[in-house]
Design a protein around this motif. Sequence first.
Motif, short mmCIF file in Angstrom:
data_model
loop_
_atom_site.label_atom_id
_atom_site.label_comp_id
_atom_site.label_asym_id
_atom_site.label_seq_id
_atom_site.Cartn_x
_atom_site.Cartn_y
_atom_site.Cartn_z
N CYS A 1 0.84 -1.21 0.00
CA CYS A 1 0.00 0.00 0.00
C CYS A 1 0.87 1.26 0.00
N TYR B 1 0.19 3.27 -3.22
CA TYR B 1 -0.79 4.34 -2.97
C TYR B 1 -0.20 5.51 -2.19
N THR C 1 0.27 5.64 0.84
CA THR C 1 -0.34 5.66 2.18
C THR C 1 -0.69 4.23 2.55
N GLU D 1 -3.29 3.95 4.81
CA GLU D 1 -4.58 4.16 5.48
C GLU D 1 -5.65 3.29 4.87
N HIS E 1 -8.28 4.65 2.31
CA HIS E 1 -7.99 4.81 0.88
C HIS E 1 -8.56 3.59 0.16
N CYS F 1 -6.08 0.91 -0.81
CA CYS F 1 -5.56 0.18 0.36
C CYS F 1 -6.63 -0.78 0.87
N TYR G 1 -7.77 4.01 -7.65
CA TYR G 1 -7.62 5.40 -7.18
C TYR G 1 -6.18 5.65 -6.73
N TYR H 1 -5.30 12.73 -1.17
CA TYR H 1 -4.07 11.94 -1.08
C TYR H 1 -2.97 12.42 -2.04
#
Lengths: 417, 99
Positions: free
Chosen positions: A125, A129, A131, A133, A136, A139, A273, A306
């Motif tokens: 992740c 990404y 992040t 989190e 998200h 994630c 995303y 993000y």
Amino acid sequence: MELGHGRKPIVERIMEPAEAKEKIKNLVQIPIRSQIANEVIGISYGFFSPLQGFMGKADVDSVCKKMRLADGTVWSIPILFDLTAEEIAKLGLKPGMSVLLTFNGNPMAIMEISEIFDYDKKEMCKAVYGTDEAKHPGCARTYAYADKFLAGNITLVNRPKINAPYDPYFIPPLEMRKRFAERGWKRVVAHQTRNVPHTGHEWLMKGAWFQTYAELPIDKPYVGVLVNAIIGAKRKGDYIDEAIILTQDELRKSGYFGDHNHLTSLTFWDMRYAGPREAVFHAALRTNLGLTHHMYGRDHAGVGTYYGAYDAHNLLATVKDELDIVPVYSMNWLFCPHCGEITSEGLCNHKSEWQKFSGTVVRSIVVDGVKPPRLIYRPEVFDVMMECGEKYGFGSPFVTDDYLEKRIPVFEIPPMK
Amino acid sequence: MSEEKFPINIWINEDRYAKLSKAGLGDLCEEMLAGLKVLRVYADAAQRDKILKLFPTAKFDSATTKSIELLPKDVKDKIFDTIVEKESVDIMAAFLAKF
């Protein structure tokens, strides 16, 4: 030979039915969910070239750490096949085995298992990404994977039946390249979308068409716009898929574009995303479809806060010499009452009078039951969208619980004859 | 420094405009998009956060308009009806008190 992303040949990994019927006999069967079925189509038709199957650990590690496959080809998002350790044990799966992937109970593809591995999802992740989190959506999807991953090449044994109204828009890479050649297009620019188009979107396409045309002669139409709608997992409040694909095509049918410069198509993919990394993935995907240029606006494929507005542009710049697709960067389009027209923020200087609009604002107008002015929303597009709501969306052009539960599947895998 | 306010855009069609005019509020409409009329009802930051929590489909358009969008139609209708009833757009506190 058609070359795709990474200058590798595009190969359709599809077995003819007579051979397939024999090959699948006695294979262990693994039912797959829609995300994996989408990716099986992506791999076997060459949308994801040079991938020939689901990734092994070396590729995943290299994609995460270097944004490249193990062979050095630029690639930004892991393509994974997950199973639980219990399922693997129960089915007796091990490297070297071939298995049959089934979708909705029918045979879809053979997978030659080359490796079974695990990978730290949190690290994945962070790398993909930016992040870890769980809120998200990329994630969340990663954390929802089972704990083990299977790698192996995929061969489609049963072609999907694309249901109406989507069927004319499923145009795999080799067929797409023929369509471009038939139209005489020397350059084609991709418009990535998950939206019903308002005039801001329409002008993004028109602006990108001008940018792409550049120095080409104008005696014949040499440049096309390919709308490539991403069709995959939906969230409540999204536009329904039927409305997206049919309204995009309506821009051509109603003359805002024409056959000479506009084509609508779809790709099966559950959006991650991933912002900048998804932008790089889109470059690979559209290279395989035969496009020469790709439009990128602000916060391409981003979510929430993000990513910065131009993070995708910056990441693309780091690999531009290895991509065979030219990024076309788009400024925002807006309505200027002084000019009385849709214009670019890079052109118009009546800044204090600008009337900016976003997809969210336009959706809010539609939700209120108000018909937007034609300079904001083409009336033909609005009418098709509302018709789609009635015909396919259980009364709404936006995704509802009813739509999620009862919608017409985009494709089915038919029984093998 | 005055507190920042975040608009909820109530889009005005002919039917809504007639009701607003009857309540003497027609002049409060602004032209926002190529002639499309809008009535703005403002929320403060705390009210904005409460709205986003109460109605999960709602979205704060932080990038473009700084407005609260995608409230369900029935909620927008109730806000509109409250404006007409109270003959004022300063209704957000009273409206949210119902929840």
